[in-house]
Design a protein around this motif. Structure first.
Motif, PDB file in Angstrom:
ATOM      1  N   GLY A  15       0.853  -1.191   0.000  1.00 24.27           N
ATOM      2  CA  GLY A  15       0.000   0.000   0.000  1.00 24.27           C
ATOM      3  C   GLY A  15       0.880   1.229   0.000  1.00 24.27           C
ATOM      4  N   SER A  16       0.936   1.936   1.112  1.00 24.23           N
ATOM      5  CA  SER A  16       1.915   3.021   1.159  1.00 24.23           C
ATOM      6  C   SER A  16       2.877   2.734   2.290  1.00 24.23           C
ATOM      7  CB  SER A  16       1.220   4.351   1.357  1.00 24.23           C
ATOM      8  OG  SER A  16       0.484   4.297   2.549  1.00 24.23           O
ATOM      9  N   SER A  17       3.383   1.506   2.296  1.00 23.50           N
ATOM     10  CA  SER A  17       4.255   1.073   3.373  1.00 23.50           C
ATOM     11  C   SER A  17       5.642   1.682   3.231  1.00 23.50           C
ATOM     12  CB  SER A  17       4.324  -0.440   3.347  1.00 23.50           C
ATOM     13  OG  SER A  17       5.582  -0.876   3.714  1.00 23.50           O
ATOM     14  N   ASN A  59      -3.907   5.199   0.556  1.00 22.40           N
ATOM     15  CA  ASN A  59      -4.032   6.600   0.177  1.00 22.40           C
ATOM     16  C   ASN A  59      -4.949   6.721  -1.034  1.00 22.40           C
ATOM     17  OD1 ASN A  59      -2.477   6.088  -2.108  1.00 22.40           O
ATOM     18  ND2 ASN A  59      -0.619   6.931  -1.243  1.00 22.40           N
ATOM     19  N   GLN A  61      -4.546   7.379  -4.055  1.00 28.09           N
ATOM     20  CA  GLN A  61      -4.145   6.830  -5.353  1.00 28.09           C
ATOM     21  C   GLN A  61      -4.223   5.312  -5.396  1.00 28.09           C
ATOM     22  OE1 GLN A  61      -2.142   9.103  -7.604  1.00 28.09           O
ATOM     23  NE2 GLN A  61      -1.312   7.654  -9.052  1.00 28.09           N
ATOM     24  N   ASN A  62      -3.863   4.628  -4.292  1.00 24.33           N
ATOM     25  CA  ASN A  62      -3.801   3.171  -4.394  1.00 24.33           C
ATOM     26  C   ASN A  62      -5.081   2.467  -3.939  1.00 24.33           C
ATOM     27  OD1 ASN A  62      -3.685   2.915  -1.584  1.00 24.33           O
ATOM     28  ND2 ASN A  62      -1.461   2.846  -1.524  1.00 24.33           N
ATOM     29  N   CYS A  95      -1.453  12.303   8.227  1.00 20.91           N
ATOM     30  CA  CYS A  95      -1.018  12.903   6.961  1.00 20.91           C
ATOM     31  C   CYS A  95      -2.234  13.242   6.099  1.00 20.91           C
ATOM     32  CB  CYS A  95      -0.122  11.951   6.195  1.00 20.91           C
ATOM     33  SG  CYS A  95       1.418  11.601   7.010  1.00 20.91           S
ATOM     34  N   TYR A  96      -2.076  14.277   5.271  1.00 24.97           N
ATOM     35  CA  TYR A  96      -3.221  14.712   4.468  1.00 24.97           C
ATOM     36  C   TYR A  96      -3.623  13.705   3.406  1.00 24.97           C
ATOM     37  CZ  TYR A  96       0.339  15.999   1.035  1.00 24.97           C
ATOM     38  OH  TYR A  96       1.378  15.955   0.152  1.00 24.97           O
ATOM     39  N   ASN A  97      -2.692  12.829   3.028  1.00 25.34           N
ATOM     40  CA  ASN A  97      -2.965  11.958   1.886  1.00 25.34           C
ATOM     41  C   ASN A  97      -3.430  10.564   2.296  1.00 25.34           C
ATOM     42  OD1 ASN A  97      -3.049  11.668  -0.905  1.00 25.34           O
ATOM     43  ND2 ASN A  97      -1.090  10.608  -0.950  1.00 25.34           N
ATOM     44  N   ILE A  98      -3.503  10.289   3.584  1.00 26.23           N
ATOM     45  CA  ILE A  98      -3.771   8.912   4.031  1.00 26.23           C
ATOM     46  C   ILE A  98      -5.225   8.781   4.491  1.00 26.23           C
ATOM     47  CG2 ILE A  98      -3.184   7.198   5.787  1.00 26.23           C
ATOM     48  CD1 ILE A  98      -1.067   7.373   3.705  1.00 26.23           C
TER      49      ILE A  98
ATOM     50  N   PHE B  38       3.683   8.668 -10.494  1.00 23.58           N
ATOM     51  CA  PHE B  38       3.939   8.425  -9.079  1.00 23.58           C
ATOM     52  C   PHE B  38       2.699   8.617  -8.235  1.00 23.58           C
ATOM     53  CE2 PHE B  38       8.142   9.578 -10.594  1.00 23.58           C
ATOM     54  CZ  PHE B  38       8.824   8.503 -10.119  1.00 23.58           C
ATOM     55  N   GLY B  39       2.866   8.419  -6.952  1.00 22.29           N
ATOM     56  CA  GLY B  39       1.809   8.767  -6.008  1.00 22.29           C
ATOM     57  C   GLY B  39       1.214   7.574  -5.297  1.00 22.29           C
ATOM     58  N   PHE B  40       1.646   6.352  -5.633  1.00 27.43           N
ATOM     59  CA  PHE B  40       1.037   5.183  -4.996  1.00 27.43           C
ATOM     60  C   PHE B  40       1.474   5.025  -3.543  1.00 27.43           C
ATOM     61  CE2 PHE B  40       1.045   4.316  -9.518  1.00 27.43           C
ATOM     62  CZ  PHE B  40      -0.290   4.023  -9.720  1.00 27.43           C
ATOM     63  N   VAL B  41       2.643   5.572  -3.200  1.00 25.58           N
ATOM     64  CA  VAL B  41       3.136   5.429  -1.838  1.00 25.58           C
ATOM     65  C   VAL B  41       3.197   6.787  -1.139  1.00 25.58           C
ATOM     66  CG1 VAL B  41       4.844   4.213  -0.459  1.00 25.58           C
ATOM     67  CG2 VAL B  41       4.596   3.643  -2.816  1.00 25.58           C
ATOM     68  N   HIS B  42       2.672   7.811  -1.796  1.00 20.95           N
ATOM     69  CA  HIS B  42       2.807   9.138  -1.208  1.00 20.95           C
ATOM     70  C   HIS B  42       1.993   9.262   0.074  1.00 20.95           C
ATOM     71  CE1 HIS B  42       3.480  13.320  -0.755  1.00 20.95           C
ATOM     72  NE2 HIS B  42       2.198  13.600  -0.823  1.00 20.95           N
ATOM     73  N   ARG B  43       2.667   9.733   1.153  1.00 17.00           N
ATOM     74  CA  ARG B  43       1.978   9.896   2.427  1.00 17.00           C
ATOM     75  C   ARG B  43       1.949  11.354   2.861  1.00 17.00           C
ATOM     76  NH1 ARG B  43       6.240   5.728   4.426  1.00 17.00           N
ATOM     77  NH2 ARG B  43       7.105   6.599   2.555  1.00 17.00           N
ATOM     78  N   GLY B  44       2.968  12.103   2.448  1.00 24.35           N
ATOM     79  CA  GLY B  44       3.025  13.508   2.848  1.00 24.35           C
ATOM     80  C   GLY B  44       3.523  13.691   4.260  1.00 24.35           C
ATOM     81  N   LEU B  45       4.527  12.874   4.647  1.00 22.19           N
ATOM     82  CA  LEU B  45       4.953  12.925   6.047  1.00 22.19           C
ATOM     83  C   LEU B  45       5.773  14.153   6.386  1.00 22.19           C
ATOM     84  CD1 LEU B  45       8.155  11.939   6.145  1.00 22.19           C
ATOM     85  CD2 LEU B  45       7.129   9.705   5.923  1.00 22.19           C
ATOM     86  N   ILE B 354      10.846   3.142  -3.752  1.00 23.49           N
ATOM     87  CA  ILE B 354       9.760   4.058  -4.086  1.00 23.49           C
ATOM     88  C   ILE B 354       9.245   4.785  -2.853  1.00 23.49           C
ATOM     89  CG2 ILE B 354       7.581   4.266  -5.331  1.00 23.49           C
ATOM     90  CD1 ILE B 354       9.900   3.197  -6.984  1.00 23.49           C
ATOM     91  N   SER B 355       9.257   4.100  -1.715  1.00 23.15           N
ATOM     92  CA  SER B 355       8.721   4.778  -0.532  1.00 23.15           C
ATOM     93  C   SER B 355       9.620   5.934  -0.118  1.00 23.15           C
ATOM     94  CB  SER B 355       8.526   3.798   0.617  1.00 23.15           C
ATOM     95  OG  SER B 355       9.745   3.304   1.050  1.00 23.15           O
TER      96      SER B 355
END
Lengths: 139, 359
Positions: A15-17, A59, A61-62, A95-98, B38-45, B354-355
């Motif tokens: 996922g977004s790991s 997120n 996107q996924n 986070c804003y994207n999660i 891109f963007g599949f792992v984006h979290r914005g940390l 990617i992360s």
């Protein structure tokens, strides 16, 4: 269907790991833990898989990718959320994207705790899957 | 002219566990253009700085990526320590070097395994990961974590390695090195690996420099740049050279990593020998005010952090430019003109994380 009972094939989606849980999932397959001796094989095709292992939070996107993989899998199927991010989102939920844990998108059967989840814990989760698969097959 | 076809590659694909999406524009069997998305792992940390204080940000920075976590944690600590003018004890500096070199070895072994798998060598993949597990045992015994170390904190390290344990660790490391020596021969001499990696993913010295490649990708094109040579932490007291190759292809990138593992072993031996006695941390009071630009060497290349504090508990800005992000441009250049069958090997050759790239 008895041949399905003890050899669950898994498909793994990140996922977004942060990669920590991913390499631990991979470490399960390598000589130290070697789950392949129990007939557990990691494959890339959702149609062949019984167990969907998801690491990391969801997120925007996924989310659709996870849904697609889930719907492509044949019944009976089990979803395993590995790591704290997949369970609740960890601190990333701020986070804003999660969106949150995996259960915000698809139903999750078993949660494996840990950051990063240890290989022993992941194997324990897969063992719990065996019982669940058996029950689901009967239905 | 043959007609053009677009083949989508990813996000769920068999090369890597991580999602990356490429649109490959192909003509016959040749890739004309590769368009990454891109963007599949984006979290914005990075924006979490507003919600967490700077001690907690170390915990968050370590989770930018699970493979390079040690150096991410070290990078943010290093920046904050510079802003707050904290003098970190010498022992902590050496311990940080030891742990970051261990993380480099485990990252490179992981990559070598995946590279062997991409070349069709399943048992070689297993061997690389078997050796890696031995190293993870040492890491777990000294830090408490297998992949996320969590030992760096602002002002030093959380844990210490007892002097009496160092001797045993060195013996185990020498065993691992001997084991690795046998495997490195396969990467060096094997005909199939040579054939699969040589003249694939060509990146000239000029392109590598101009497109801003970093780390092994840059050094394999003959440019000698290694951030460790700037002498941060305890690296200024250790002897080593930036390793370069001149073949400018996937084989060169593989060889740089194969040789860097030996270099890292050597650095650990040197650091263990010079390890001074004393405390491993000092008390930190106050909040950071000011800004700093940190440049460190990750297993994948140069990583840059920008840290700005405004005198409160929360940092004002935290930004990380990770090595994989810098290597995407060169990757797109390598992919244009290659055979479709070589795409997995080329994507793998930059050691994509990617992360890291998307954070």
């Amino acid at each position: 269907m008895s041949f399905l009972k003890k050899s669950p094939w898994i498909i793994h989606y990140d996922g977004s790991s942060c990669n920590g849980c991913d390499i631990e999932v991979l470490a399960c397959l390598t000589p130290m833990y070697d789950v392949e001796r129990f007939g557990i094989i990691n494959i890339g095709n959702p149609k062949h898989a019984d167990v969907l292992i998801i690491t990391g939070a969801v997120n925007s996107q996924n989310a659709s990718v996870i849904k697609t993989i889930y719907h492509q899998m044949g019944d009976p199927k089990v979803v395993l959320a590995v790591g704290i991010c997949a369970a609740s989102g960890n601190f990333f939920r701020d986070c804003y994207n999660i969106k949150g844990g995996v259960d915000t998108v698809i139903p999750v059967d078993i949660y494996v705790p840990g950051c990063a989840a240890r290989p022993e814990a992941i194997i324990d989760g897969v063992v719990a899957v065996l019982k669940l698969l058996e029950e689901k097959t009967k239905k | 002219m043959a007609s053009r076809t677009i083949i989508p590659f990813g996000p769920q694909h068999p090369v890597l566990p991580e999602p990356i999406h490429l649109d490959l524009v192909i003509e016959d069997e040749k890739v004309i253009e590769a368009v990454p998305s891109f963007g599949f792992v984006h979290r914005g940390l990075e924006l979490l700085v507003g919600k967490k204080d700077f001690h907690q940000m170390v915990y968050i920075a370590e989770r930018i990526c699970g493979i390079c976590s040690m150096i991410h944690g070290m990078g943010i600590c290093y920046g904050i320590e510079h802003i707050m003018k904290i003098d970190v004890p010498e022992r902590a500096k050496y311990l940080r070097v030891i742990w970051s070199e261990m993380s480099r070895i485990h990252s490179h072994l992981l990559w070598l395994g995946l590279a062997a798998d991409a070349a069709g060598y399943e048992s070689l993949f297993m061997h690389c990961w078997r050796i890696r597990e031995k190293l993870l045992e040492i890491i777990e015994a000294t830090t408490g974590g297998r992949v996320i170390f969590g030992v760096c904190k602002v002002g030093g390290t959380r844990r210490d390695i007892a002097n009496s344990d160092i001797h045993g660790i060195l013996i185990t490391l020498k065993d691992i090195e001997k084991d690795y020596q046998n495997i490195s021969k396969v990467f060096r001499d094997d005909y199939t690996i040579n054939h699969r990696f040589s003249n694939v993913g060509f990146l000239s010295k000029k392109d590598a420099f101009e497109l801003g490649a970093v780390g092994p990708t840059l050094r394999a094109s003959g440019v000698s740049v290694d951030m460790r040579k700037t002498g941060y932490s305890a690296y200024r007291h250790l002897e080593f050279e930036a390793l370069t190759e001149n073949s400018e292809d996937c084989y060169g990138r593989c060889m740089v990593r194969v040789r860097e593992i030996f270099q890292s072993f050597n650095l650990i031996y040197q650091a263990a020998e010079k390890l001074p006695n004393g405390p491993v941390d000092i008390k930190v009071t106050g909040n950071p005010e000011g800004e700093y630009f940190t440049r460190l060497e990750q297993p994948r290349g140069e990583v840059v952090y920008y840290i700005k504090g405004n005198g409160t508990q929360n940092l004002e800005r935290f930004r990380a430019r990770t090595p994989t992000f810098a290597n995407i441009g060169p990757l797109v250049r390598m992919l244009s003109g290659c055979d479709l069958a070589d795409v997995p090997v080329i994507v793998l050759s930059i050691d994509p994380c990617i992360s890291c790239a998307e954070r």
